[in-house]
Write a protein that holds these residues in place. Sequence first.
Motif, PDB file in Angstrom:
ATOM      1  N   ASP A  28      26.499  31.512  64.088  1.00 46.15           N
ATOM      2  CA  ASP A  28      25.988  32.735  64.867  1.00 46.15           C
ATOM      3  C   ASP A  28      25.524  32.425  66.058  1.00 46.15           C
ATOM      4  N   GLY A  29      25.878  33.151  67.228  1.00 49.27           N
ATOM      5  CA  GLY A  29      25.317  32.851  68.396  1.00 49.27           C
ATOM      6  C   GLY A  29      25.701  31.643  69.185  1.00 49.27           C
ATOM      7  N   THR A  67      26.200  40.906  65.485  1.00 46.59           N
ATOM      8  CA  THR A  67      26.439  39.965  63.982  1.00 46.59           C
ATOM      9  C   THR A  67      27.363  40.688  63.158  1.00 46.59           C
ATOM     10  N   ASP A 205      21.549  32.858  63.753  1.00 48.71           N
ATOM     11  CA  ASP A 205      21.196  32.305  65.175  1.00 48.71           C
ATOM     12  C   ASP A 205      19.664  32.345  65.693  1.00 48.71           C
ATOM     13  N   ASP A 244      30.316  34.513  65.870  1.00 50.24           N
ATOM     14  CA  ASP A 244      30.175  36.042  66.019  1.00 50.24           C
ATOM     15  C   ASP A 244      30.008  36.580  67.378  1.00 50.24           C
ATOM     16  N   HIS A 245      29.341  35.889  68.313  1.00 55.26           N
ATOM     17  CA  HIS A 245      29.017  36.033  69.594  1.00 55.26           C
ATOM     18  C   HIS A 245      28.308  35.217  70.170  1.00 55.26           C
ATOM     19  N   HIS A 371      21.847  39.061  72.962  1.00 58.07           N
ATOM     20  CA  HIS A 371      23.402  39.192  72.977  1.00 58.07           C
ATOM     21  C   HIS A 371      23.696  40.731  72.787  1.00 58.07           C
TER      22      HIS A 371
HETATM   23 ZN   LIG Z   1      24.950  36.956  65.304  1.00 55.88          ZN
END
Ligand SMILES: [Zn+2]
Length: 414
Positions: A28-29, A67, A205, A244-245, A371
């Motif tokens: 995540d992140g 997410t 994240d 995810d990002h 984000h």
């Molecule tokens: Zn995320």
Amino acid sequence: MDRKLTSVNANGRNYGVPARPVVVVCVDGCEPDYITQAIQAGVAPYMKRMLESGTSLVGDCVVPSFTNPNNLSIVTGAPPAVHGICGNYFLDPATGKEVMMNDVAYLRSGTILAALSGAGLKVAVITAKDKLRSLLGHGMADICFSAEKADKATLADGGIADVPALVGKPVPSVYSADLSEFVFAAGVKLLETTRPDVMYLSTTDYVQHKCAPGTVGANDFYAMMDGYLAQLDALGAVIALTADHGMSPKTDAAGNPRIVFLQQALDALAGAGESRVILPITDPYVVHHGALGSFATIYLKEPSSTSTIMAALRALDGVEVVMTREEAAQRFELPPDRIGDVVVISDHLTVLGTRATEHDLSGLTVPLRSHGGLSEQKVPLLFNRRLQGLPEARRWRNFDIFDLALNHACVTTA
Ligand SMILES: [Zn+2]
């Protein structure tokens, strides 16, 4: 399992049945620079090996770079226009109420995980936060639990019991790096014991919201992850890692958050009650970002005012893109019935809020990182195998990860 089966289909794409365990990790992140910096600092020797002897690509995540839409795109192999999950949070047109998008009722497609499980493969899903558990595990008969509620998993609801005892760790705090560590530790234990054919591990994240790439906090996290990835590799797994990002600082040089309060601006522009701003980053865990992200959608009472309002929004400092519903749905492959009349994306250093009074920033102990926008779209695609038979250079997406892992990193069973 039917040993003659060589592939399964999900949402129009075929996925090969793997001959050895495949572990897909969604960090995540994970801005790609986190990995670069950890390797440069010498704390991620295993990932360095992945770069040298495996494959490293950079791909684009789904926008909004949040997410839920991205985790669902990864496990369906499809954009939100197909699976329907376009935010963590949205305005349900059926009820007019703002709700979390965690319910499987909002899911419009099956998942790759459910297809593999339905074909008789042993599948396991471990997510850090419980909010993703039902969506990720939808239609799947095998193991699915969250680190957050690891002690609540039962054989009937989760396909496994006594997880903390299996992992040898207590249930971690939801705001901690330990929550993600628990996911990896549990993944290693499962591979040692039940040896699933396919595992999906999804972290949180928490660290990336607080720590920039290359900082001590970030490098400690990636060093931890590196150790578990090495263990998964030693157990014979094909590893495919994506995010995810990404994640960006959302502050000025003094560390003060740069925020455009859209509802305030719109109320001043068109009058109170004329518009409704929805922030799809909103979730029950807002302490580390104050529900501030770089993507917002706006419902207007008077559609004829759309172009005037869009022009005014474009003039705001920090606003990068303003689009109509149709433009956003087409460009980002979103379900048009689940976004507002207007979509706004803020720039690399700016987030979008509603009103100053509606965001509690007291939990932000370090400069805001967040984000949601185009500036957080780049994500890593990292494999511990050299990918075979890749098509010509193309735009890779994070939701190609299962295709790349199962069709290009593995030899399928004959
Ligand atoms: Zn995320």
